[in-house]
Each structure stands twice: as structure tokens, then as C-alpha cells.
Design a protein around this motif. Structure first.
Motif, short mmCIF file in Angstrom:
data_model
loop_
_atom_site.label_atom_id
_atom_site.label_comp_id
_atom_site.label_asym_id
_atom_site.label_seq_id
_atom_site.Cartn_x
_atom_site.Cartn_y
_atom_site.Cartn_z
N ALA A 87 -8.72 10.99 2.05
CA ALA A 87 -8.54 10.28 3.32
C ALA A 87 -9.80 10.36 4.15
O ALA A 87 -10.38 11.43 4.32
CB ALA A 87 -7.36 10.87 4.09
N VAL A 98 4.05 6.17 2.82
CA VAL A 98 3.54 7.47 2.41
C VAL A 98 4.60 8.12 1.53
O VAL A 98 5.80 7.97 1.76
CB VAL A 98 3.19 8.37 3.61
N THR A 116 0.43 5.50 -0.22
CA THR A 116 -0.58 6.56 -0.14
C THR A 116 0.08 7.93 -0.15
O THR A 116 1.21 8.06 0.33
CB THR A 116 -1.44 6.37 1.13
N PRO A 165 -7.63 3.10 -8.23
CA PRO A 165 -7.58 4.57 -8.27
C PRO A 165 -8.31 5.13 -9.48
O PRO A 165 -8.36 4.51 -10.55
CB PRO A 165 -6.07 4.85 -8.36
N TRP A 204 3.58 -0.72 3.96
CA TRP A 204 2.82 0.55 3.89
C TRP A 204 3.80 1.70 3.70
O TRP A 204 4.86 1.73 4.34
CB TRP A 204 2.03 0.70 5.18
N ASP A 251 -5.73 11.40 -6.39
CA ASP A 251 -5.39 10.93 -5.06
C ASP A 251 -6.66 10.62 -4.27
O ASP A 251 -7.65 11.36 -4.33
CB ASP A 251 -4.59 11.99 -4.30
N GLN A 268 -0.60 9.96 9.83
CA GLN A 268 -0.93 8.80 8.99
C GLN A 268 -0.32 7.52 9.56
O GLN A 268 -0.96 6.47 9.57
CB GLN A 268 -0.44 9.04 7.55
N ASP A 277 -3.22 -2.05 -2.72
CA ASP A 277 -4.22 -0.99 -2.65
C ASP A 277 -4.87 -0.69 -4.00
O ASP A 277 -6.06 -0.38 -4.07
CB ASP A 277 -3.62 0.29 -2.04
N THR A 278 -4.09 -0.80 -5.09
CA THR A 278 -4.68 -0.49 -6.39
C THR A 278 -5.65 -1.57 -6.86
O THR A 278 -6.51 -1.30 -7.70
CB THR A 278 -3.57 -0.30 -7.45
N SER A 319 -11.21 -0.56 3.43
CA SER A 319 -11.10 -0.47 1.98
C SER A 319 -11.17 -1.85 1.33
O SER A 319 -10.84 -2.01 0.17
CB SER A 319 -9.79 0.21 1.60
N ARG A 347 0.84 -1.20 0.00
CA ARG A 347 0.00 0.00 0.00
C ARG A 347 0.88 1.25 0.00
O ARG A 347 1.80 1.37 0.81
CB ARG A 347 -0.92 0.02 1.22
#
Length: 625
Positions: free
Chosen positions: A527, A349, A227, A418, A347, A524, A235, A412-413, A536, A225
Motif C-alpha cells: 500500500a 477489502v 485489496t 499482481p 471496491w 500482496d 482503507q 485491478d488485476t 494505479s 477492485r
């Protein structure tokens, strides 16, 4: 560090492995019924005297590929390992299995080193671990010439690559093993190497005639993931609180100061968080790593210097607060999660400043043009993973020459595909504004001009009079940051290489400005409070592990038994038994030694040492509900 008891063990009587097949060694010593895919082929190649180059993902069982042949072939296997902590950990684990293993490194005093050398010379060792800088010393080479050797294993072989993120110059001299010991098989192993690096390893280690064994790179239990970075600290706290409240994890940061600050933040919120970077004393680094290995629920906040070869199986998450420099670094660092095969999370960011900072560092480096060109390609591939709109796992595997036919469903995708939008007009506005302001300003200033801000700096510069002033009010400041991040990531804009952060146009943006090319941008995600993998559609990896347990009292009792034994032996708990073995005990409830021996991970030595203690613990449990 060795004790007197350890040295007694080095020369104690133990049944020899001579005459046993690889399958017998696997079952009797390690407690496993069958080899994993490729393991058996690799073992047979080395046992028969062949050389091998092994590429296998972290947690895929690389160590068995040389440990089993070491116990089948006569003589001592010499294992080249780059880190003291790694070799000490592996030696401790092997001794728990009843294997005669030792190491030679700088932590030993004269007497300890001499005792180990004597055990090598007299054939009392199955495996000897040695750092590359120690191995290449003339004294060590002489010792090896006077010993009976079964094989050489070169672990973390990607350290030989001068293009790699873990380059170690001492590895370059290991090619001499081919000429010094021509009859001894050699096996080089790594979890991280694209095709270029594999070729480099083979050439630099004189393994051009070795058989290559390339396992799949996929780690399906890891959920990837990435983000957009808005408030990295918040976050991170939200992520850990929602998904990994009681779990062990690693948080990577680019700078020492950020490591210290993040560790303090997590500690202030009640987590056991420990820093790890080169600015700490060797004693503090060793102490923090030891706690990470031996205690539950510890989070290490570290620079990339932490983690190579760390064999802790129950790391449930790896978080990045800064962008890694390459997919090799990202893959290796995220691979420290979920070595036990249980669901885990990678994960990260990621923001515009990450891109600017890394590009500036690259251009300011002392490397030659070829080095910078290779590094640019690696960074571009890393950025491509961040901005991709299809399955991240497919992109990651493709980079290493592997493939996945269908989207993975565990990134995540895949979980929350997205949205994209036609950004052609917005991009033209953004590029034009960079040009009209003289390519001398950073992203925040350019966004202020686009949105028609009346701040003093703009008024003093006179940029309220240019044609792009105020033409971008349809997008918020954060939406414009997303546009600029994607333009820099995809090479349409670059940051001033002098280090001032000014945005500059590249040749690639010409077709966009001329209207000859359209561009789709990634939208994006917005959040939402409490949004995480679970909300999700993903899996809360740490919770998944705990959800498998129905008898929590029994689980706690087995873990307490393991912890007491580990403390007594002075080793991490997983050296006694992995969680997966405890799960199997709890599920199968063996009542006799014979039944316990059938549990995966329970070999003959551990059955002898710990069988009665665990059987007694299992008998004390109330019947499972």
C-alpha cells in the motif's frame, strides 16, 4: 403512500395505448428512440402472448421488457415485486410518465386498498404492483379473476431459488399463476442467476416452455477492485477521499454493529452516512432509504438487507468491508453501482478472518449436507475471485456462463497485474507448523511460532522446542498472514468448525507436505499513500462524470430545477429525469419543445409537464464557453 390526487389520476381520462406499436410506446411514453439489444425480442414475445424468462444485468433495462407490453396489450399487467420501497418507487416513476400505475401493499389503509381494487376491476389501471404474499391470498386471486389482465411479470425471480441469497418462500407459490390464469403470458426477470438457478426458476414458476432471453452479464462501466484488508476503516476513508469525495455510494458490512460503527466513522469525517439494517425501526430504515434516493452525496452503510431493486442510477461506488458469501451476492450488490452506465467502482477489502468467519458460519448452519455442499461451492468461487491473478471480470463472467475474449482492462488485476512467487517452501513450513502445534491454535499464534517469538504463551506451551519454531523469520507477519489467507481460501487449511479459530490441515495439503506439488502464491501489493485507481492507472469514476461537464453553472441550474420539481412532486430527482438526460440537455441546448422531445429520456408526458420549465432554465444560461 397515495394521496387523494393520486386516486383522481387512477380514474382520470388518458389516451389509451391500444393500437400503438411497442416502438411507438417506447418513444412516446418513455422517450427512447430504440430498444437495447434483446429488449425488442423480449417485448415482441410477450406482446404476442408468449412466456419469457429474462436474465439481464442490473441497469440493463429489465423493467421496459414488461412495462412496454403492458401498455401495448389490452388489460392490466400485474407485477410481482418483493419490496414495498421498490414498487412504490416504480409506481411513482411510471406516473411521472403519465402511466396509470398503482400498488397493493401493507402500507395502505382500507379505503386506499379499496380504491385501487376498484380501479383494477373497472379497467382503469395499466400496471398493478403487488407483493407475492399479497398476490397469493384468495381475495386477491378472486379480484384478478374478475379483472381484464394483460400479463404477469415476476420481478427478482431469483427469490424463488432455495439455494439463493434472497430466497422468499412466498415466491414458491407463484407457480399457481400458470393454472389459475392459463391464457395470460408470464415473464420472469432477474439479474442474478447461474445455470442451476435459471433451471430452478423455470421449474418452480412453471415456465419450462418459456423462451429464455439471456443478456450478457458484463457491466463494463464498473471497475472491480479487491485489496487485502490491513486497516479496513482507514482503507475505506482513503478510497472515498481519493476517488468519491462528493459521490453517492453504498458500504456493505456483515454485522449490524459494524454498520453502526462505520456510519458513525464516516459521519465524523464530514460525510452524510446513514445506517440501514434490520435492528433499526421500520420508520428509521424508510427515512434513511428515502434520503439516499432523494439527496445527493449520501452514503448508506448497510447489511445485505439493503438495495434489492433500488433504482437510483447515480450510485458511483459500492464498497464491501466484509466478504460476501457468494458470487451471486457480490454481483448483485456491486450491480447497484453505475446503473446510468457512467464509470463506477466496486471496491472490497478482504482478509483471512473473513474466510474463517464465513467457513465457520457455513459449517455451523442448520442446513443439510446438500445445502452445505452447494454453499461451500459458492464460497469457494467467491474466494477464487479474490485470489485470482488474471482478469477478475473474465472470472466473474465465466461463473455465470458468460465469456470475455480479452482481459477487460478495467479491473485491478488488469490495471496493476499482481506478482506471484514460488511459495512451496513457505507453504511447507506453514503447514508443518500447524501440524507440530497440534492443530489447536489460530493464525496469529502459528505465525509467532514460525517467526520465533518469545512471548509468554509460547514459552508456557513449550513450542519453542519444536522443529518449526523460528524457521519462518524470512517473512514478515503480514506476509505470513497472506500465505495463510491463501491456504485457507484454497482449501489447504480450514478453520475449526467448532468456532475457536484453530487452523486444521485438510486432505488437500498432503501432496504439498510430501513435496509432490509446487504452489505459486499471489504477492500482496504494498500500500502506498494516496494510491487509488488513478495512481494505479485506473479511472476515478466519480471524477470522470464531473469531468464531462464544461458548463458547471448550467449543470447546477438544471439540477436545481430538477430538485425543485422533485421536491414538489415528492419523488426522487431521477424520477423527473436521469443525469444522462440532463447531460444531453446541457450538450444539445434545445430551444423548442420539438427539439427537447428529441433528447433521450424525454417522453410525451414529461415534455408536457416539465418541458417549458427546463426550456426556460436552458434559455437563462449564458452561452457555453
Amino acid at each position: 403512500m397515495y394521496t387523494d390526487q393520486d386516486f383522481d389520476q387512477l380514474t382520470s381520462e388518458r389516451p389509451t395505448s391500444a393500437g400503438r406499436s411497442p416502438e411507438q410506446v417506447l418513444h412516446e411514453v418513455f422517450g427512447y428512440e430504440a430498444f437495447r439489444p434483446l429488449q425488442g425480442d423480449i417485448v415482441n414475445e410477450v406482446v404476442s402472448g408468449g412466456d419469457a424468462l429474462v436474465l439481464m444485468p442490473t441497469g440493463g433495462g429489465k423493467s421496459l421488457c414488461y412495462q412496454v407490453p403492458a401498455l401495448v396489450r389490452p388489460g392490466t399487467a400485474v407485477v410481482v415485486s418483493p419490496l414495498i420501497a421498490l414498487m412504490q418507487d416504480q409506481v411513482a416513476a411510471l406516473r411521472e410518465l403519465g402511466v396509470k400505475a398503482a400498488f397493493l401493499n401493507s402500507t395502505m389503509d382500507y379505503e386506499q386498498a379499496r380504491a385501487t381494487e376498484y380501479a383494477l376491476a373497472t379497467g382503469e389501471l395499466d400496471l398493478l404492483y403487488c407483493a407475492p404474499e399479497r398476490l397469493i391470498q384468495p381475495r386477491t386471486i378472486e379480484l384478478l379473476h374478475n379483472a381484464s389482465l394483460s400479463l404477469f411479470a415476476i420481478d427478482e425471480a431469483h427469490c424463488v431459488s432455495q439455494w439463493g441469497h434472497d430466497f422468499r418462500s412466498d415466491y414458491l407459490q407463484l407457480s399457481m399463476l400458470a393454472s389459475e390464469f392459463p391464457g395470460i403470458p408470464r415473464i420472469a426477470l432477474t439479474a442474478t442467476a447461474d445455470e442451476r438457478t435459471r433451471k430452478e426458476i423455470a421449474e418452480r414458476l412453471s415456465l419450462t416452455r418459456a423462451r429464455h432471453f439471456i443478456s450478457g452479464f458484463d457491466r463494463p462501466n464498473i471497475q472491480y477492485r479487491i485489496t487485502p484488508k490491513t486497516n479496513a476503516n482507514k482503507q475505506l476513508l482513503d478510497f472515498i477521499h481519493a476517488e468519491h469525495q462528493e459521490d453517492c455510494g453504498i458500504v456493505y458490512c456483515l454485522s449490524r454493529n459494524k454498520v453502526d460503527a462505520t456510519a458513525r466513522l464516516l459521519s465524523s469525517k464530514g460525510y452524510t452516512a446513514l445506517p440501514y439494517h434490520a435492528g433499526l425501526s421500520a420508520e428509521e430504515r424508510a427515512r434513511n432509504q428515502e434520503r439516499f434516493l432523494r439527496e445527493d452525496g449520501v452514503i448508506v452503510v448497510a447489511t445485505i438487507a439493503f438495495g434489492m431493486g433500488i433504482d437510483k442510477p447515480d450510485v458511483r461506488f459500492v464498497a464491501h468491508l466484509d466478504l460476501p458469501k457468494s458470487l451471486e451476492a457480490y454481483y448483485q450488490e456491486t450491480g447497484r453501482a453505475g446503473r446510468d452506465g457512467k464509470p463506477s467502482t466496486a471496491w472490497m477489502v478482504y482478509g483471512l478472518q473473513d474466510v474463517i468467519k464465513l467457513r465457520q458460519m457455513l459449517e455451523a448452519s442448520q442446513g443439510n449436507d446438500q445445502f452445505k455442499r452447494v454453499e461451500r461451492q459458492k464460497l469457494d468461487a467467491m474466494l477464487g475471485l479474490c485470489e485470482v491473478t488474471q482478469c477478475r471480470r473474465q472470472v466473474l463472467l465465466n461463473y455465470f456462463g458468460d465469456s470475455l475474449e480479452a482481459p477487460c482492462g478495467n479491473c485491478d488485476t488488469c490495471l496493476t497485474p499482481p506478482e506471484t512467487w514460488d511459495g512451496t517452501v513457505a507453504v511447507q513450513k506453514a503447514l508443518s507448523c500447524v501440524y507440530r502445534t497440534g492443530q489447536r491454535f489460530g493464525v496469529s499464534y502459528v505465525i509467532d511460532v514460525l517467526r520465533g517469538s518469545e512471548n509468554e504463551r509460547i514459552l508456557q506451551s513449550g513450542h519453542q522446542a519444536i522443529t518449526t519454531y523460528g524457521i519462518g523469520q524470512e517473512l514478515s507477519a503480514n506476509e505470513w498472514k497472506s500465505v495463510f489467507r491463501q491456504l485457507v481460501a484454497n482449501g489447504y487449511l480450514r478453520a475449526d468448525p467448532e468456532g475457536y479459530g484453530a487452523l486444521q490441515l485438510t486432505e488437500r495439503c498432503r501432496p504439498l507436505l510430501k513435496g509432490e506439488q509446487a504452489i505459486e502464491l499471489r504477492k500482496d501489493p504494498v500500500a502506498r499513500k494516496g494510491a487509488g485507481a488513478k495512481s494505479s492507472g485506473g479511472r476515478r469514476s466519480g471524477q470522470d462524470v464531473r469531468d464531462q461537464i464544461t458548463d458547471h453553472a448550467g449543470w447546477d441550474a438544471l439540477r436545481a430545477c430538477r430538485k425543485a420539481l422533485a421536491d414538489k412532486q415528492g419523488v426522487p430527482p431521477y424520477v423527473i429525469f436521469h443525469d444522462t438526460t440532463l447531460f444531453a440537455m446541457l450538450e444539445r441546448r434545445p430551444a423548442t419543445r420539438e427539439e427537447l422531445a428529441e433528447v433521450s429520456g424525454v417522453g410525451a408526458a414529461k415534455l408536457e409537464k416539465y418541458g417549458d420549465v427546463f426550456l426556460e432554465t436552458l434559455r437563462s444560461l449564458s452561452p457555453e464557453a
